[in-house]
Design an enzyme around this catalytic site. Structure first.
Site, PDB file in Angstrom:
ATOM      1  N   LEU A 115       0.803  -1.234   0.000  1.00 12.38           N
ATOM      2  CA  LEU A 115       0.000   0.000   0.000  1.00 12.38           C
ATOM      3  C   LEU A 115       0.834   1.282   0.000  1.00 12.38           C
ATOM      4  O   LEU A 115       1.954   1.302   0.521  1.00 12.38           O
ATOM      5  CB  LEU A 115      -0.885   0.015   1.255  1.00 12.38           C
ATOM      6  CG  LEU A 115      -1.759  -1.217   1.469  1.00 12.38           C
ATOM      7  CD1 LEU A 115      -2.470  -1.125   2.804  1.00 12.38           C
ATOM      8  CD2 LEU A 115      -2.764  -1.362   0.333  1.00 12.38           C
ATOM      9  N   TRP A 133       1.080   5.672   0.914  1.00  9.83           N
ATOM     10  CA  TRP A 133       0.862   6.456   2.130  1.00  9.83           C
ATOM     11  C   TRP A 133      -0.213   7.537   1.977  1.00  9.83           C
ATOM     12  O   TRP A 133      -0.566   8.196   2.941  1.00  9.83           O
ATOM     13  CB  TRP A 133       2.180   7.138   2.565  1.00  9.83           C
ATOM     14  CG  TRP A 133       2.927   7.796   1.430  1.00  9.83           C
ATOM     15  CD1 TRP A 133       4.013   7.277   0.784  1.00  9.83           C
ATOM     16  CD2 TRP A 133       2.658   9.060   0.810  1.00  9.83           C
ATOM     17  NE1 TRP A 133       4.431   8.141  -0.204  1.00  9.83           N
ATOM     18  CE2 TRP A 133       3.613   9.236  -0.208  1.00  9.83           C
ATOM     19  CE3 TRP A 133       1.689  10.065   1.009  1.00  9.83           C
ATOM     20  CZ2 TRP A 133       3.637  10.370  -1.042  1.00  9.83           C
ATOM     21  CZ3 TRP A 133       1.713  11.173   0.183  1.00  9.83           C
ATOM     22  CH2 TRP A 133       2.674  11.318  -0.823  1.00  9.83           C
ATOM     23  N   LYS A 182       1.155  -4.933   3.628  1.00  9.59           N
ATOM     24  CA  LYS A 182       2.276  -4.065   4.012  1.00  9.59           C
ATOM     25  C   LYS A 182       1.864  -2.613   3.807  1.00  9.59           C
ATOM     26  O   LYS A 182       1.775  -2.126   2.689  1.00  9.59           O
ATOM     27  CB  LYS A 182       3.539  -4.328   3.193  1.00  9.59           C
ATOM     28  CG  LYS A 182       4.710  -3.518   3.786  1.00  9.59           C
ATOM     29  CD  LYS A 182       5.871  -3.321   2.846  1.00  9.59           C
ATOM     30  CE  LYS A 182       6.018  -1.946   2.262  1.00  9.59           C
ATOM     31  NZ  LYS A 182       5.993  -0.796   3.175  1.00  9.59           N
ATOM     32  N   SER A 238       3.874   3.783  -6.851  1.00  7.04           N
ATOM     33  CA  SER A 238       4.470   4.425  -8.021  1.00  7.04           C
ATOM     34  C   SER A 238       4.654   3.430  -9.171  1.00  7.04           C
ATOM     35  O   SER A 238       4.744   2.219  -8.960  1.00  7.04           O
ATOM     36  CB  SER A 238       5.825   5.009  -7.629  1.00  7.04           C
ATOM     37  OG  SER A 238       6.674   3.965  -7.193  1.00  7.04           O
ATOM     38  N   TYR A 272       9.825  -9.116  -9.578  1.00 11.51           N
ATOM     39  CA  TYR A 272       9.839 -10.088  -8.470  1.00 11.51           C
ATOM     40  C   TYR A 272       9.029 -11.335  -8.847  1.00 11.51           C
ATOM     41  O   TYR A 272       9.439 -12.463  -8.566  1.00 11.51           O
ATOM     42  CB  TYR A 272       9.218  -9.502  -7.196  1.00 11.51           C
ATOM     43  CG  TYR A 272       9.881  -8.267  -6.624  1.00 11.51           C
ATOM     44  CD1 TYR A 272      11.232  -7.992  -6.834  1.00 11.51           C
ATOM     45  CD2 TYR A 272       9.138  -7.370  -5.849  1.00 11.51           C
ATOM     46  CE1 TYR A 272      11.821  -6.852  -6.290  1.00 11.51           C
ATOM     47  CE2 TYR A 272       9.715  -6.241  -5.295  1.00 11.51           C
ATOM     48  CZ  TYR A 272      11.059  -5.978  -5.525  1.00 11.51           C
ATOM     49  OH  TYR A 272      11.620  -4.856  -4.981  1.00 11.51           O
ATOM     50  N   GLU A 306      -1.955  -0.692  -9.442  1.00 11.68           N
ATOM     51  CA  GLU A 306      -2.609   0.633  -9.528  1.00 11.68           C
ATOM     52  C   GLU A 306      -1.495   1.639  -9.293  1.00 11.68           C
ATOM     53  O   GLU A 306      -0.915   1.671  -8.216  1.00 11.68           O
ATOM     54  CB  GLU A 306      -3.658   0.791  -8.426  1.00 11.68           C
ATOM     55  CG  GLU A 306      -4.769  -0.240  -8.425  1.00 11.68           C
ATOM     56  CD  GLU A 306      -5.766  -0.056  -9.538  1.00 11.68           C
ATOM     57  OE1 GLU A 306      -5.691   0.979 -10.244  1.00 11.68           O
ATOM     58  OE2 GLU A 306      -6.606  -0.938  -9.724  1.00 11.68           O
ATOM     59  N   CYS A 324      -3.320  10.064  -6.733  1.00 11.74           N
ATOM     60  CA  CYS A 324      -2.926   9.491  -8.032  1.00 11.74           C
ATOM     61  C   CYS A 324      -3.747  10.055  -9.169  1.00 11.74           C
ATOM     62  O   CYS A 324      -3.275  10.164 -10.296  1.00 11.74           O
ATOM     63  CB  CYS A 324      -3.081   7.980  -7.979  1.00 11.74           C
ATOM     64  SG  CYS A 324      -4.726   7.465  -7.508  1.00 11.74           S
ATOM     65  N   GLU A 384       4.722  13.225 -12.822  1.00  9.28           N
ATOM     66  CA  GLU A 384       3.774  13.214 -11.710  1.00  9.28           C
ATOM     67  C   GLU A 384       4.437  13.949 -10.539  1.00  9.28           C
ATOM     68  O   GLU A 384       5.504  13.546 -10.076  1.00  9.28           O
ATOM     69  CB  GLU A 384       3.456  11.774 -11.298  1.00  9.28           C
ATOM     70  CG  GLU A 384       2.438  11.721 -10.167  1.00  9.28           C
ATOM     71  CD  GLU A 384       2.138  10.306  -9.678  1.00  9.28           C
ATOM     72  OE1 GLU A 384       3.088   9.544  -9.438  1.00  9.28           O
ATOM     73  OE2 GLU A 384       0.947   9.989  -9.516  1.00  9.28           O
TER      74      GLU A 384
HETATM   75  P1  NAP Z   1       5.786   3.797  -3.678  1.00  9.43           P
HETATM   76  O1  NAP Z   1       7.018   4.443  -3.267  1.00  9.43           O
HETATM   77  O2  NAP Z   1       5.757   3.060  -4.973  1.00  9.43           O
HETATM   78  O3  NAP Z   1       5.391   2.822  -2.481  1.00  9.43           O
HETATM   79  C1  NAP Z   1       4.255   1.993  -2.522  1.00  9.43           C
HETATM   80  C2  NAP Z   1       4.511   0.770  -1.661  1.00  9.43           C
HETATM   81  O4  NAP Z   1       5.562  -0.012  -2.253  1.00  9.43           O
HETATM   82  C3  NAP Z   1       4.980   1.130  -0.255  1.00  9.43           C
HETATM   83  O5  NAP Z   1       4.427   0.229   0.661  1.00  9.43           O
HETATM   84  C4  NAP Z   1       6.477   0.977  -0.382  1.00  9.43           C
HETATM   85  O6  NAP Z   1       7.151   0.764   0.827  1.00  9.43           O
HETATM   86  C5  NAP Z   1       6.600  -0.212  -1.295  1.00  9.43           C
HETATM   87  N1  NAP Z   1       7.912  -0.275  -1.927  1.00  9.43           N
HETATM   88  C6  NAP Z   1       8.773   0.748  -2.165  1.00  9.43           C
HETATM   89  N2  NAP Z   1       9.918   0.295  -2.726  1.00  9.43           N
HETATM   90  C7  NAP Z   1       9.772  -1.041  -2.839  1.00  9.43           C
HETATM   91  C8  NAP Z   1      10.620  -2.080  -3.324  1.00  9.43           C
HETATM   92  N3  NAP Z   1      11.835  -1.829  -3.789  1.00  9.43           N
HETATM   93  N4  NAP Z   1      10.136  -3.342  -3.301  1.00  9.43           N
HETATM   94  C9  NAP Z   1       8.916  -3.619  -2.808  1.00  9.43           C
HETATM   95  N5  NAP Z   1       8.083  -2.681  -2.318  1.00  9.43           N
HETATM   96  C10 NAP Z   1       8.502  -1.411  -2.336  1.00  9.43           C
HETATM   97  O7  NAP Z   1       4.560   4.783  -3.740  1.00  9.43           O
HETATM   98  P2  NAP Z   1       4.127   5.876  -2.643  1.00  9.43           P
HETATM   99  O8  NAP Z   1       5.123   6.966  -2.705  1.00  9.43           O
HETATM  100  O9  NAP Z   1       3.839   5.230  -1.339  1.00  9.43           O
HETATM  101  O10 NAP Z   1       2.717   6.365  -3.209  1.00  9.43           O
HETATM  102  C11 NAP Z   1       2.611   7.320  -4.195  1.00  9.43           C
HETATM  103  C12 NAP Z   1       2.341   6.678  -5.548  1.00  9.43           C
HETATM  104  O11 NAP Z   1       1.183   5.850  -5.477  1.00  9.43           O
HETATM  105  C13 NAP Z   1       2.054   7.699  -6.614  1.00  9.43           C
HETATM  106  O12 NAP Z   1       2.744   7.381  -7.805  1.00  9.43           O
HETATM  107  C14 NAP Z   1       0.549   7.565  -6.826  1.00  9.43           C
HETATM  108  O13 NAP Z   1       0.114   7.980  -8.081  1.00  9.43           O
HETATM  109  C15 NAP Z   1       0.319   6.122  -6.579  1.00  9.43           C
HETATM  110  N6  NAP Z   1      -1.080   5.851  -6.216  1.00  9.43           N
HETATM  111  C16 NAP Z   1      -1.887   5.223  -7.132  1.00  9.43           C
HETATM  112  C17 NAP Z   1      -3.225   4.964  -6.832  1.00  9.43           C
HETATM  113  C18 NAP Z   1      -4.101   4.253  -7.831  1.00  9.43           C
HETATM  114  O14 NAP Z   1      -5.176   3.794  -7.438  1.00  9.43           O
HETATM  115  N7  NAP Z   1      -3.711   4.141  -9.096  1.00  9.43           N
HETATM  116  C19 NAP Z   1      -3.742   5.335  -5.591  1.00  9.43           C
HETATM  117  C20 NAP Z   1      -2.898   5.978  -4.674  1.00  9.43           C
HETATM  118  C21 NAP Z   1      -1.570   6.217  -5.015  1.00  9.43           C
HETATM  119  P3  NAP Z   1       7.789   2.039   1.597  1.00  9.43           P
HETATM  120  O15 NAP Z   1       6.661   2.835   2.064  1.00  9.43           O
HETATM  121  O16 NAP Z   1       8.576   1.473   2.682  1.00  9.43           O
HETATM  122  O17 NAP Z   1       8.641   2.760   0.580  1.00  9.43           O
END
Ligand code: NAP
Ligand code: MG
Length: 498
Positions: free
Chosen positions: A164, A166, A190, A244, A254, A266, A301, A397
């Site tokens: 998930l 944040w 997670k 992201s 993975y 998503e 997003c 973005e």
């Molecule tokens: P993120 O950095 O991609 O993190 C998402 C999840 O992935 C977090 O739980 C993160 O853990 C985990 N993660 C990070 N690096 C990883 C790795 N190397 N291996 C496995 N898991 C890993 O995204 P975010 O910054 O939390 O959220 C913002 C993004 O979410 C934006 O791009 C937004 O557009 C997108 N979003 C999309 C939607 C939709 O419905 N399409 C909705 C909401 C948000 P950590 O927190 O520990 O880094």
């Protein structure tokens, strides 16, 4: 519910922070005792240290989840029973909404008003809606001759990993967990490292609601460790990820390097808000334009940050949106009168500020907004006019409260610029002409097109992205259940009975 600032502060000062993982129905520390800090971005203050789950903890949770899946207490439970437990959980969330909302506001910097609406209404409604769906979902019988009976049945897909973001901590958990649990799956969740607290509380409430041990496991941790261990686990059948685009790509890798688990994604967006020349430039339109970009401090997003406005009205539009932006109250997220809270971390704030500086350096005109100095991570809603489609702030973005107006020459110019992106999550179209609205709606390659109002739809309508915004999976609606169900054909050969 009307709430007072004093009441919110009182609850905040008496809060108990949940700091442990929730595995097999028990709160527990990480196996190696490791922790990480989670902070309040509005003050910079560390709230508490939380268990940092590693691969061994993921293993322990997957073993519990698999055992619970195989013993059938949940996966093969009577539909009425699954429904009852999910309705219990929905009720417990409503009863605890205030405390959960304060917890989430402190942990994320989101406003208390948004947290309360999302948790007390939306999150609770998700568990209710999917709970009620459980005993109303039917399979199919295929048309065969008398020599066979062909049943097409749906079965829970197994152990699912839910990873998930944040920006809507508990709401994103509910978007995925409610249909996954309704489907009969066992889940490993997670939460994002910045906002783990409300999800841990959800684990405790789910157990109180009657969910059997092992069906729901909450593993706080970091992406590289906990997230990767989930992505690479050989006994997880399905991943549903929101985050992201970059990390979404890692989950595909993975899966390819482990057990070929199914991955639902998503991801990010750079969504257009299109205003054609016949649109009424009234207050309602301006309100939607501002809300589409500034809701949740732009950390959304589907934020409609690229506002493609017919060149004949673009200047007036930009001035009016900027005037509206100046009226938002930015400040303490716990104050019920605050409209825009804190950016989730200092690092994220610096990233957004970098984009604002880049926009000015590339020649866009800043009409209002910018970063605020001081301890907390605050950015005023920022409006740029005179963007060109090539500028960095028109393409990347940003994920912060930054809106840019790009003047366009008519409907096809708007469409050409709108589709020139790797993303395809959402678009809004404003026009009084239904033919022009549908011309655009049918041609925009994105999961949701919203006409004459900014909306993501609601619980009943699927949400997800085209192109690099998502996979074929969808959250919300009956479609969300498909992510967590397998389809089985049972073909029965029939003989003449007489
Ligand atoms: P993120 O950095 O991609 O993190 C998402 C999840 O992935 C977090 O739980 C993160 O853990 C985990 N993660 C990070 N690096 C990883 C790795 N190397 N291996 C496995 N898991 C890993 O995204 P975010 O910054 O939390 O959220 C913002 C993004 O979410 C934006 O791009 C937004 O557009 C997108 N979003 C999309 C939607 C939709 O419905 N399409 C909705 C909401 C948000 P950590 O927190 O520990 O880094
Ligand atoms: Mg935090």
């Amino acid at each position: 519910m009307t709430i007072s600032y004093d009441k919110v502060r009182e609850v905040a000062s008496n809060l108990r922070f949940p700091t442990q993982a929730f595995i097999n129905g028990q709160l527990c520390s990480a196996g190696d005792g490791d922790t990480f800090e989670t902070a309040n971005p509005a003050t910079g203050e560390v709230l508490c240290k939380v268990a940092h789950c590693k691969a061994a903890d993921v293993d322990k949770a997957v073993i519990a989840a698999r055992r619970s899946f195989n013993d059938g207490q949940w996966s093969r439970a009577e539909p009425e029973h699954r429904k009852e437990v999910l309705l219990n959980l929905s009720r417990l969330i409503r009863e605890n909404a205030f405390e959960l909302a304060v917890l989430e506001s402190l942990d994320s910097g989101k406003t208390i008003t948004d947290c309360l609406r999302e948790i007390g209404t939306d999150v609770a409604n998700f568990f209710q809606w999917y709970g009620e769906l459980v005993d109303k979902s039917f399979g199919k019988v295929a048309p065969t001759g008398d020599s066979a009976l062909a049943l097409i049945v749906k079965e829970p897909a197994g152990v699912v990993g839910l990873v998930l973001p944040w920006n809507f901590p508990l709401l994103m958990a509910a978007w995925k967990l409610a249909p996954a649990l309704a489907a009969g799956c066992s889940c490993i969740v997670k939460p994002a490292e910045q906002t783990p607290l409300s999800a841990i509380r959800l684990g405790e409430l789910a157990q109180q609601a009657g969910l059997p041990d092992g069906v729901l496991n909450i593993l706080p941790g970091l992406g590289e460790t906990t997230g990767q261990a989930i992505g690479r686990h050989n006994d997880i059948d399905i991943i549903s990820f929101t985050g992201s685009t970059e990390v979404g790509g890692l989950f595909l890798r993975y899966a390819g390097e482990s057990n070929l688990k199914v991955v639902g994604l998503e991801m990010g967006g750079k969504s257009p808000f299109i205003v054609l020349d016949d649109a009424d430039l009234n207050d309602d339109l301006i309100e939607h334009a501002a809300a589409s970009a500034f809701w949740n401090a732009g950390q959304n997003c589907s934020a409609n940050m690229r506002q493609l406005v017919d060149a004949r009205i673009a200047d007036e539009f930009a001035e009016r949106v900027a005037a509206r932006a100046r009226k938002y109250k930015v400040g303490d997220p716990l104050d019920p009168s605050t409209d825009i809270g804190a950016m989730v971390t200092r690092q994220h704030m610096d990233r957004v500020t970098g984009y604002i500086e880049r926009g000015e350096a590339e020649g866009a005109r800043r009409l209002t907004g910018g970063a605020r100095s001081g301890k907390g991570c605050f950015i005023e809603p920022t409006v740029f006019s005179g963007l060109t489609p090539e500028m960095t702030i028109s393409r990347d973005e940003i994920f912060g409260p930054v809106l840019g107006v790009i003047p366009v020459k008519g409907i096809d110019d708007a469409l050409r610029i709108a589709v020139d992106t790797v993303y395809g999550l959402h678009a809004t179209v404003f026009t009084r002409d239904v033919d022009r609205a549908l011309y655009l709606a049918r041609r925009l390659p994105c999961g949701t097109v919203s006409v004459n109002g900014f909306s993501e739809g609601d619980i009943k309508t699927p949400f997800g992205g085209y192109k690099q915004s998502g996979s074929l999976s969808r959250d919300n609606g009956t479609e969300a259940m498909d992510q967590y169900l397998q389809t089985k054909t049972i073909w029965v050969t029939l003989r003449d009975a007489v």
